[in-house]
Scaffold this motif. Structure first.
Motif, PDB file in Angstrom:
ATOM      1  N   ALA A  46      37.035   3.989  16.165  1.00  0.00           N
ATOM      2  CA  ALA A  46      37.063   3.074  17.407  1.00  0.00           C
ATOM      3  C   ALA A  46      38.433   2.373  16.924  1.00  0.00           C
ATOM      4  CB  ALA A  46      36.070   2.021  17.579  1.00  0.00           C
ATOM      5  N   THR A  47      38.655   1.882  15.701  1.00  0.00           N
ATOM      6  CA  THR A  47      40.001   1.350  15.311  1.00  0.00           C
ATOM      7  C   THR A  47      40.370   1.982  13.852  1.00  0.00           C
ATOM      8  OG1 THR A  47      38.714  -0.300  14.004  1.00  0.00           O
ATOM      9  CG2 THR A  47      39.367  -0.963  16.535  1.00  0.00           C
ATOM     10  N   ARG A  48      41.549   1.718  13.466  1.00  0.00           N
ATOM     11  CA  ARG A  48      42.154   2.381  12.179  1.00  0.00           C
ATOM     12  C   ARG A  48      41.595   1.241  11.189  1.00  0.00           C
ATOM     13  NH1 ARG A  48      48.122   2.617  13.707  1.00  0.00           N
ATOM     14  NH2 ARG A  48      48.353   4.954  14.183  1.00  0.00           N
TER      15      ARG A  48
END
Length: 67
Positions: A46-48
């Motif tokens: 979903a996010t780094r």
């Protein structure tokens, strides 16, 4: 006023029934090709990962102020 849904009977012949059976078999005779689960799911983060965000300790205030 009366409502009529069926006004007359149309006699069906054996050939009509056979043709209907052939058409039904052509349309519904086999199931669609199976889709593998791997082809239906896409996974990505979903996010780094953020090292600065992960360095924060959420209970640090307990150690500083309650200790």
């Amino acid at each position: 006023m009366t409502h009529r849904t069926h006004t007359h009977d149309t006699p069906r012949t054996d050939t009509d029934a056979a043709e209907a059976a052939v058409a039904r078999r052509q349309r519904f005779g086999s199931l669609p090709e199976r889709i593998r689960l791997q082809d239906t799911v896409e996974t990505k983060p979903a996010t780094r990962p953020d090292p600065a965000r992960d360095a924060y300790h959420p209970d640090e205030w307990l150690i500083r102020y309650c200790g």
